[in-house]
Design an enzyme around this catalytic site. Structure first.
Site, short mmCIF file in Angstrom:
data_model
loop_
_atom_site.label_atom_id
_atom_site.label_comp_id
_atom_site.label_asym_id
_atom_site.label_seq_id
_atom_site.Cartn_x
_atom_site.Cartn_y
_atom_site.Cartn_z
N HIS A 24 -11.99 67.12 -10.74
CA HIS A 24 -11.86 67.06 -9.28
C HIS A 24 -11.00 65.87 -8.86
O HIS A 24 -10.02 66.01 -8.11
CB HIS A 24 -13.27 66.95 -8.66
N GLU A 25 -11.33 64.70 -9.40
CA GLU A 25 -10.55 63.51 -9.02
C GLU A 25 -9.14 63.59 -9.59
O GLU A 25 -8.19 63.11 -8.96
CB GLU A 25 -11.26 62.23 -9.48
N HIS A 67 -7.08 65.34 -7.06
CA HIS A 67 -6.62 64.42 -6.01
C HIS A 67 -5.43 63.60 -6.51
O HIS A 67 -4.44 63.42 -5.81
CB HIS A 67 -7.75 63.47 -5.60
N GLU A 95 -8.13 67.82 -0.32
CA GLU A 95 -9.29 68.47 -0.92
C GLU A 95 -8.90 69.81 -1.55
O GLU A 95 -9.52 70.25 -2.52
CB GLU A 95 -10.38 68.65 0.15
#
Lengths: 507, 507
Positions: A270-271, A274, A300
């Protein structure tokens, strides 16, 4: 070669002056980002009083530059100057930031900053003590102050809309409402079907204990394979994982639970998502809005795309399961299908947003969105939040929290004075699906490529259609540029219907 | 209790306004310190272009505040106000900083900053290629620019004096010259005696290989025992160890050589000494000069006191040798005397300053001091530096470098444009001895306490007599306050004469 054409593309001097002020302002902001990363990841615990004052000094000088007469005059001087579309975008974005900054009195900004610093520990203690009533007065004040804040910025607009626009300036609160309404209508029947399904998913695939150091090695290997640029990034542990930085230095953090290796895996991916956005921003526009990410919905969308569309796919496990087995003993019998099922479990009784699956997650968001909206409009009293919260959980998810800690105190956001933030999580998921569908159209046999560990074609597509634009386009235009269509929840709903239909043997 | 006495101690409003500008300026400086620590210790390698621009933006706004009309008016407004001695010290220090900042044209500051950024990689390449001639043009420019810089600050003063005062503003270049002259006279005969001595020191006590991770555990244990406050600090690796931060967050770095465990030990204890000073600065004066260290002589006195007077003492090894043996195999037969001897070897043929012992070290400094002084005055051409350097090494240390890399290119300082810095290393050693002697007078049986691992009494003495004052006193007054005497090299010369006399069985 001083032809007319090249003369016409020379940067006007007035723009250069403006840009140099903007760069200074932006660089002070990025410096604050470094201080904040350090505070979360490296700073010794007693460092807070000094760090707060350093951050306050940086905020104050940034704010002074943004609201300065000098910048105002530089913007005025650009009014009659021929600018390229990119330069116009920089002017648009800086003007917007300046307008918001100048319309709120400094005292109010300082009061909000002061109250949020105080509210954060109050929230933490209230959560630990499981007692909403001790946080209520702080929340009451913050609601009041943020309403006032919004009224300064746009006296004639719904204050909740103004607050929402801090995080997503261009998509419109009406879009958020429409999308959330649609999710609220279409997800519960699907969730219901899943719950009633007899499908027996391999949920125990990753039962056991997984050493944190080994998990660190594993997630580093995942980042290597996905193509994280270690020359421009680093991975550390943090209690609340986040990513931050600039295109030259975009760092990610993760956390480890020794009972749950998937937790660290998906938090890291997830990070990473980003960070791919940040790293894909154009170097040459560093220090201006063209070198910055297009706010929270798009940010997001990148984290969710990598976490869900890549990380929770069967292709991901086809490629990565052997790697995982190389890092941990005892997984010999786990199949790709097992891993895929374990990674996509839909929970029956999970009360915690950050632990939710791709389906129920959005109902957690709907609860917060509705409560926030009613708090800001005054339709809901702070004292009534716990009951409203619990009622909505019962209504939308069929479960009722027994405690405030597992209920309305679970998230940190309100203690930061952040109202209007939550919906961008759902808006981002929805956009992730739309972008992924467009990438599937453009990249030959994308799924087969992922199965082979070829992540570059997807990354290249995202760089070209999303990351490289920075804040060049407003959100809805960016979506149209990237996908050829306006922003829509269709792809997300198709995606979850198909995926969970297959997983849970639904009709 | 609004008595007259309490009314008289109220802070004047004009002072409050001034202090608030100072605090903002100082906090921006500390923020730069965090960025710089991050750059040395954490930043991914490709982060430099962004970090340079963040640092430049911070420097620019700091410089604007320091030279602003606003601060000038605030200082003027204090001229007729009754201030406490402490407030007067703040005004004195800020005025001094402001005077220097306002007297140098911004373009020159920027040019120096530009040239030093360029000179640093040039120096690095020249050192790697062992070729002074490729660094010479950059050095030439920096000498010229720094001379010009000094002339702006004090047109009627020896420019080298002005440059020296950047690092040590109050002790006077004449003191530095006098002290170095004395060391130059009195150390060589002692070094000569040591070299002619038949004493057979246990120099092989720590031969072997020492795992870097184990060394990290060992130096952490040393910091624990010495009393490093981990709630306000941290230890990391860095290629060039340093310490930085504020009283709330004073970090140290170290480096490991697997063949040389003493290297990491003493580098860590040295940086710990710096950190004790920073941590001992008063919290309540954070953000003003009273909460800052009194420049480089005093700072270096703290690092050298802990490194040499504590770390290289027999008492240190009496306490720490069992701890060291617990961390590494193969040291069973090493005695306290062996460790003490190994830690105090005087080298016969060491050309490298940072590897020098307590005696020959200062001859390395004398070489640099004399060369710098002659460069700035114009008595020495840049092209002649290598020969002058080698001649002086031969003359003062009886050894001649074969290469520029081991000669005049070994240190980084000139590539930073730092001229006048080196002598503070010797001045600090000298002060360390004077302070340690005063502490011995005041603390009952200090050596016995160290042998027992009781480091608090020494730390308390230093906190009370040195650290707690910040920049309250000018350097010479601080020395007098702490020791009852003016600054003197007597104690240092007594210390080395006695210590090395005993070690090398001299008459």
């Amino acid at each position: 070669m001083a032809t007319d054409a090249s003369a016409a593309t020379e940067t006007p001097a007035a723009y250069d002056e403006f840009r140099s002020t903007v760069e200074r302002y932006k660089n002070l902001g990025y410096a604050q980002g470094v201080l904040s990363w350090d505070q979360e990841v490296m700073m010794p615990e007693a460092g807070t009083p000094a760090r707060s004052r350093q951050t306050a000094a940086l905020s104050a000088v940034s704010h002074e530059i943004l609201t300065s007469d000098e910048l105002g005059e530089q913007l005025d001087a650009l009014e009659d100057v021929d600018l390229t579309a990119e330069q116009q975008a920089v002017v648009r974005e800086v003007s917007r930031e300046r307008e918001r900054a100048t319309s709120v009195p400094t005292e109010l900004v300082e009061e909000i900053s002061q109250k949020t610093s105080e509210a954060h520990p109050t929230w933490k203690e209230a959560k630990e003590a499981d007692d909403f009533s001790t946080f209520a007065p702080a929340l009451e004040e913050l609601v009041e102050l943020k309403r006032e804040y919004a009224e300064h910025i746009a006296p004639d607009q719904d204050p909740y809309e103004t607050l929402f626009e801090e995080y997503e300036p261009y998509l419109g609160l009406d879009t958020a409402e429409r999308v959330l309404e649609r999710l609220k209508e279409e997800l519960p029947p699907l969730i219901e079907q899943v719950r009633e399904s007899d499908a027996d998913l391999a949920l125990d695939s990753f039962d056991g204990t997984f050493d944190a150091d080994d998990q660190m090695e594993w997630v580093r290997a995942v980042l290597d394979e996905l193509g994280y640029d270690w020359e421009r990034g680093r991975l550390d542990e943090a209690p609340h994982p986040f990513s931050s930085g600039t295109q030259y230095d975009a760092r990610v953090t993760t956390r480890f639970d020794e009972e749950d290796p998937l937790g660290a895996t998906y938090s890291t991916v997830h990070e990473f998502g980003h960070a791919t956005y940040t790293l894909g921003l154009p170097d040459e526009h560093y220090g201006t809005p063209l070198g910055e990410a297009r706010d929270l919905t798009v940010h997001e969308s990148q984290s969710r795309l990598w976490e869900n569309h890549v990380g929770r796919s069967k292709a991901f496990w086809q490629y990565f399961l052997p790697e995982l087995k190389a890092h941990f003993d005892g997984l010999e019998d786990v199949t790709v299908e097992d891993a895929y099922e374990a990674a996509n479990q839909v929970y029956e009784d999970n009360l915690i947003r950050v632990e939710a699956d791709e389906l129920t997650y959005h109902m957690h968001i709907v609860v917060r969105f509705e409560i926030e909206r009613d708090l800001i409009s005054g339709d809901l009293d702070v004292a009534d939040v716990p009951e409203a919260w619990n009622d909505k959980y019962e209504q939308y998810l069929g479960i009722r929290p027994d405690t405030d800690a597992e209920g309305c105190l679970q998230d940190i956001h309100w203690s930061h004075g952040s109202f209007g933030y939550f919906s961008t999580y759902s808006l981002g998921s929805v956009l992730a699906s739309q972008l992924y569908a467009a990438a599937e159209d453009d990249v030959d046999d994308l799924d087969a490529k992922l199965r082979e560990g070829e992540f570059d074609p997807l990354m290249d597509w995202l760089n070209e259609h999303v990351h490289g634009h920075g804040k060049r386009y407003e959100t809805d235009d960016l979506v149209r540029e990237a996908t050829g269509e306006p922003y829509t929840a269709d792809y997300f709903l198709d995606y979850v219907t198909e995926k969970y239909g297959a997983l849970y043997d639904l009709d």
